[in-house]
Design a protein around this motif. Structure first.
Motif, PDB file in Angstrom:
ATOM      1  N   PHE A 124       0.837  -1.194   0.000  1.00  0.00           N
ATOM      2  CA  PHE A 124       0.000   0.000   0.000  1.00  0.00           C
ATOM      3  C   PHE A 124       0.872   1.244   0.000  1.00  0.00           C
ATOM      4  O   PHE A 124       2.058   1.193   0.339  1.00  0.00           O
ATOM      5  CB  PHE A 124      -0.947   0.014   1.210  1.00  0.00           C
ATOM      6  CG  PHE A 124      -0.245   0.040   2.539  1.00  0.00           C
ATOM      7  CD1 PHE A 124       0.019   1.238   3.179  1.00  0.00           C
ATOM      8  CD2 PHE A 124       0.134  -1.139   3.161  1.00  0.00           C
ATOM      9  CE1 PHE A 124       0.673   1.275   4.401  1.00  0.00           C
ATOM     10  CE2 PHE A 124       0.780  -1.121   4.387  1.00  0.00           C
ATOM     11  CZ  PHE A 124       1.044   0.087   5.011  1.00  0.00           C
ATOM     12  N   LEU A 125       0.270   2.348  -0.412  1.00  0.00           N
ATOM     13  CA  LEU A 125       0.924   3.645  -0.403  1.00  0.00           C
ATOM     14  C   LEU A 125       0.063   4.640   0.356  1.00  0.00           C
ATOM     15  O   LEU A 125      -1.165   4.583   0.282  1.00  0.00           O
ATOM     16  CB  LEU A 125       1.114   4.177  -1.831  1.00  0.00           C
ATOM     17  CG  LEU A 125       1.990   3.385  -2.789  1.00  0.00           C
ATOM     18  CD1 LEU A 125       1.866   3.974  -4.198  1.00  0.00           C
ATOM     19  CD2 LEU A 125       3.440   3.417  -2.343  1.00  0.00           C
ATOM     20  N   VAL A 126       0.717   5.537   1.086  1.00  0.00           N
ATOM     21  CA  VAL A 126       0.052   6.724   1.635  1.00  0.00           C
ATOM     22  C   VAL A 126       0.676   7.903   0.907  1.00  0.00           C
ATOM     23  O   VAL A 126       1.875   8.157   1.039  1.00  0.00           O
ATOM     24  CB  VAL A 126       0.248   6.846   3.155  1.00  0.00           C
ATOM     25  CG1 VAL A 126      -0.469   8.096   3.678  1.00  0.00           C
ATOM     26  CG2 VAL A 126      -0.262   5.597   3.871  1.00  0.00           C
ATOM     27  N   LEU A 127      -0.147   8.606   0.129  1.00  0.00           N
ATOM     28  CA  LEU A 127       0.368   9.606  -0.806  1.00  0.00           C
ATOM     29  C   LEU A 127      -0.043  11.025  -0.429  1.00  0.00           C
ATOM     30  O   LEU A 127      -1.139  11.238   0.107  1.00  0.00           O
ATOM     31  CB  LEU A 127      -0.167   9.322  -2.212  1.00  0.00           C
ATOM     32  CG  LEU A 127       0.255   8.013  -2.862  1.00  0.00           C
ATOM     33  CD1 LEU A 127      -0.617   7.727  -4.073  1.00  0.00           C
ATOM     34  CD2 LEU A 127       1.725   8.079  -3.263  1.00  0.00           C
ATOM     35  N   PRO A 128       0.804  12.004  -0.740  1.00  0.00           N
ATOM     36  CA  PRO A 128       0.351  13.393  -0.700  1.00  0.00           C
ATOM     37  C   PRO A 128      -0.851  13.555  -1.635  1.00  0.00           C
ATOM     38  O   PRO A 128      -0.932  12.877  -2.677  1.00  0.00           O
ATOM     39  CB  PRO A 128       1.562  14.176  -1.210  1.00  0.00           C
ATOM     40  CG  PRO A 128       2.732  13.293  -0.934  1.00  0.00           C
ATOM     41  CD  PRO A 128       2.224  11.900  -1.120  1.00  0.00           C
ATOM     42  N   SER A 129      -1.763  14.434  -1.296  1.00  0.00           N
ATOM     43  CA  SER A 129      -3.017  14.557  -2.036  1.00  0.00           C
ATOM     44  C   SER A 129      -2.793  14.815  -3.519  1.00  0.00           C
ATOM     45  O   SER A 129      -3.513  14.292  -4.372  1.00  0.00           O
ATOM     46  CB  SER A 129      -3.879  15.670  -1.435  1.00  0.00           C
ATOM     47  OG  SER A 129      -3.164  16.900  -1.405  1.00  0.00           O
ATOM     48  N   ARG A 130      -1.760  15.601  -3.872  1.00  0.00           N
ATOM     49  CA  ARG A 130      -1.560  15.934  -5.280  1.00  0.00           C
ATOM     50  C   ARG A 130      -1.009  14.771  -6.099  1.00  0.00           C
ATOM     51  O   ARG A 130      -0.947  14.860  -7.334  1.00  0.00           O
ATOM     52  CB  ARG A 130      -0.650  17.150  -5.421  1.00  0.00           C
ATOM     53  CG  ARG A 130       0.778  16.977  -4.939  1.00  0.00           C
ATOM     54  CD  ARG A 130       1.494  18.319  -5.003  1.00  0.00           C
ATOM     55  NE  ARG A 130       2.897  18.272  -4.666  1.00  0.00           N
ATOM     56  CZ  ARG A 130       3.381  18.304  -3.440  1.00  0.00           C
ATOM     57  NH1 ARG A 130       2.546  18.359  -2.409  1.00  0.00           N
ATOM     58  NH2 ARG A 130       4.690  18.286  -3.223  1.00  0.00           N
ATOM     59  N   LEU A 131      -0.621  13.682  -5.434  1.00  0.00           N
ATOM     60  CA  LEU A 131      -0.103  12.524  -6.163  1.00  0.00           C
ATOM     61  C   LEU A 131      -1.129  11.411  -6.321  1.00  0.00           C
ATOM     62  O   LEU A 131      -0.878  10.445  -7.051  1.00  0.00           O
ATOM     63  CB  LEU A 131       1.127  11.956  -5.443  1.00  0.00           C
ATOM     64  CG  LEU A 131       2.404  12.780  -5.467  1.00  0.00           C
ATOM     65  CD1 LEU A 131       3.546  11.998  -4.813  1.00  0.00           C
ATOM     66  CD2 LEU A 131       2.788  13.172  -6.887  1.00  0.00           C
ATOM     67  N   VAL A 132      -2.269  11.520  -5.673  1.00  0.00           N
ATOM     68  CA  VAL A 132      -3.238  10.422  -5.690  1.00  0.00           C
ATOM     69  C   VAL A 132      -3.710  10.122  -7.109  1.00  0.00           C
ATOM     70  O   VAL A 132      -3.673   8.970  -7.566  1.00  0.00           O
ATOM     71  CB  VAL A 132      -4.430  10.731  -4.764  1.00  0.00           C
ATOM     72  CG1 VAL A 132      -5.534   9.677  -4.948  1.00  0.00           C
ATOM     73  CG2 VAL A 132      -3.975  10.765  -3.307  1.00  0.00           C
ATOM     74  N   ASP A 133      -4.157  11.123  -7.835  1.00  0.00           N
ATOM     75  CA  ASP A 133      -4.670  10.892  -9.191  1.00  0.00           C
ATOM     76  C   ASP A 133      -3.584  10.395 -10.143  1.00  0.00           C
ATOM     77  O   ASP A 133      -3.818   9.424 -10.886  1.00  0.00           O
ATOM     78  CB  ASP A 133      -5.323  12.163  -9.731  1.00  0.00           C
ATOM     79  CG  ASP A 133      -6.655  12.458  -9.048  1.00  0.00           C
ATOM     80  OD1 ASP A 133      -7.231  11.524  -8.432  1.00  0.00           O
ATOM     81  OD2 ASP A 133      -7.112  13.612  -9.118  1.00  0.00           O
ATOM     82  N   PRO A 134      -2.378  10.995 -10.165  1.00  0.00           N
ATOM     83  CA  PRO A 134      -1.336  10.462 -11.053  1.00  0.00           C
ATOM     84  C   PRO A 134      -0.957   9.014 -10.738  1.00  0.00           C
ATOM     85  O   PRO A 134      -0.755   8.209 -11.648  1.00  0.00           O
ATOM     86  CB  PRO A 134      -0.145  11.409 -10.825  1.00  0.00           C
ATOM     87  CG  PRO A 134      -0.756  12.674 -10.341  1.00  0.00           C
ATOM     88  CD  PRO A 134      -1.948  12.265  -9.541  1.00  0.00           C
ATOM     89  N   PHE A 135      -0.885   8.672  -9.451  1.00  0.00           N
ATOM     90  CA  PHE A 135      -0.536   7.298  -9.089  1.00  0.00           C
ATOM     91  C   PHE A 135      -1.656   6.334  -9.458  1.00  0.00           C
ATOM     92  O   PHE A 135      -1.392   5.214  -9.905  1.00  0.00           O
ATOM     93  CB  PHE A 135      -0.228   7.204  -7.595  1.00  0.00           C
ATOM     94  CG  PHE A 135       1.224   7.406  -7.262  1.00  0.00           C
ATOM     95  CD1 PHE A 135       1.985   6.368  -6.756  1.00  0.00           C
ATOM     96  CD2 PHE A 135       1.836   8.643  -7.452  1.00  0.00           C
ATOM     97  CE1 PHE A 135       3.321   6.546  -6.447  1.00  0.00           C
ATOM     98  CE2 PHE A 135       3.162   8.835  -7.145  1.00  0.00           C
ATOM     99  CZ  PHE A 135       3.928   7.778  -6.640  1.00  0.00           C
ATOM    100  N   ALA A 136      -2.893   6.748  -9.258  1.00  0.00           N
ATOM    101  CA  ALA A 136      -4.023   5.888  -9.626  1.00  0.00           C
ATOM    102  C   ALA A 136      -4.040   5.635 -11.130  1.00  0.00           C
ATOM    103  O   ALA A 136      -4.292   4.508 -11.588  1.00  0.00           O
ATOM    104  CB  ALA A 136      -5.331   6.522  -9.177  1.00  0.00           C
ATOM    105  N   ALA A 137      -3.733   6.676 -11.916  1.00  0.00           N
ATOM    106  CA  ALA A 137      -3.689   6.514 -13.375  1.00  0.00           C
ATOM    107  C   ALA A 137      -2.555   5.575 -13.782  1.00  0.00           C
ATOM    108  O   ALA A 137      -2.739   4.682 -14.618  1.00  0.00           O
ATOM    109  CB  ALA A 137      -3.517   7.873 -14.041  1.00  0.00           C
ATOM    110  N   ALA A 138      -1.385   5.747 -13.171  1.00  0.00           N
ATOM    111  CA  ALA A 138      -0.249   4.878 -13.491  1.00  0.00           C
ATOM    112  C   ALA A 138      -0.544   3.438 -13.097  1.00  0.00           C
ATOM    113  O   ALA A 138      -0.209   2.499 -13.825  1.00  0.00           O
ATOM    114  CB  ALA A 138       1.003   5.386 -12.774  1.00  0.00           C
TER     115      ALA A 138
END
Length: 203
Positions: free
Chosen positions: A124-138
Motif C-alpha cells: 500500500f501507499l500513503v500519498l500526498p493529495s496531489r499525487l493520488v490521481d497520477p498514481f491511480a492513473a499509473a
C-alpha cells in the motif's frame, strides 16, 4: 540513497534512469547533512527510517526533521519504505516520517507481506493529495487485474480488528524470542542495533 541500502530500490531507480548518490548511515540513520553537501539538489531521497536495511538502526527524530526540511526547501520527494515497522520489540513503534510531514513531500510505502505472510503479495501507499490521481492513473496502466478478492478479505480482516490483534500478539511472541535466553544455540547471539535485533555469530 542509504549506503548500505536496499538493493531492490537501487536497481529500480537505476532502471528508471536515476543517478544515485550513496549517503552514509550511522547510529542515527541517514547522514542528512552529508547528503546535503554532496547532492544538495537531489530530486528524491529513499530511506528505511524505522528499520534501516540492512543495519537495523532507527532514524532519530532530529534526522527525520532535517530530512523533511531539506525536501521542503528543495521541492524534493522522500520515499519512506516501512517494510516491517510494526514489529518493534524493544520500545514502542516510532512515528513515521509521513506522520511528521507538514509539506506533503513523503511517499509512504508499506507491505503486508512481512506483517502477515510471504505469499500475500499486497502492499500500500500513503500519498500526498496531489499525487493520488497520477498514481491511480499509473496503477491502472501497469496492472489491470489486481487481486480484488485478496484485497476485500484483507480489508475485512483489518476492519474487524483481527489485524491489530495479530500484530500485538506477534510483537509479544517475537520479543520473547529475541530475549536470547539460555536456549540460544552455542556460537550465536542477538546483537541489538537500533530496535531490530539481528542474529549474528558470536566472535
Amino acid at each position: 540513497m542509504e549506503d548500505p541500502g536496499y538493493p531492490g530500490a537501487v536497481f529500480a531507480l537505476k532502471a528508471a534512469g536515476a543517478r544515485i548518490t550513496p549517503v552514509p548511515v550511522d547510529q542515527e540513520g541517514l547522514e542528512v547533512e552529508w547528503g546535503r553537501r554532496h547532492a544538495p539538489h537531489a530530486k528524491l531521497a529513499y530511506v528505511t527510517p524505522a528499520n534501516q536495511f540492512p543495519l537495523g538502526t532507527a532514524m532519530s527524530l532530529e534526522r527525520r526533521l532535517l530530512l523533511l526540511n531539506w525536501a521542503a526547501a528543495e521541492g524534493s520527494w522522500i520515499i519512506e519504505d516501512e517494510y516491517d515497522a510494526e514489529f518493534r520489540y524493544l520500545a514502542r513503534p516510532l512515528a513515521a516520517l509521513q506522520s511528521l510531514d507538514r509539506y506533503e513531500c513523503v511517499v509512504y510505502v508499506g507491505t503486508f507481506t512481512k506483517m502477515l505472510f510471504n505469499s500475500l503479495r499486497l502492499g500500500f501507499l500513503v500519498l500526498p493529495s496531489r499525487l493520488v490521481d497520477p498514481f491511480a492513473a499509473a496503477r491502472s496502466f501497469t496492472d489491470r487485474h489486481p487481486p480484488t478478492l485478496d484485497q476485500a478479505i484483507l480489508a475485512e480482516f483489518i476492519l474487524d480488528g483481527h489485524f491489530g490483534h495479530h500484530v500485538r500478539r506477534m510483537r509479544q511472541a517475537n520479543a520473547e524470542r529475541t530475549s536470547a535466553g539460555p536456549g540460544t544455540p552455542p556460537g550465536l547471539a542477538f546483537k541489538r542495533r537500533g530496535w531490530c535485533p539481528r542474529l549474528m555469530a558470536a566472535a
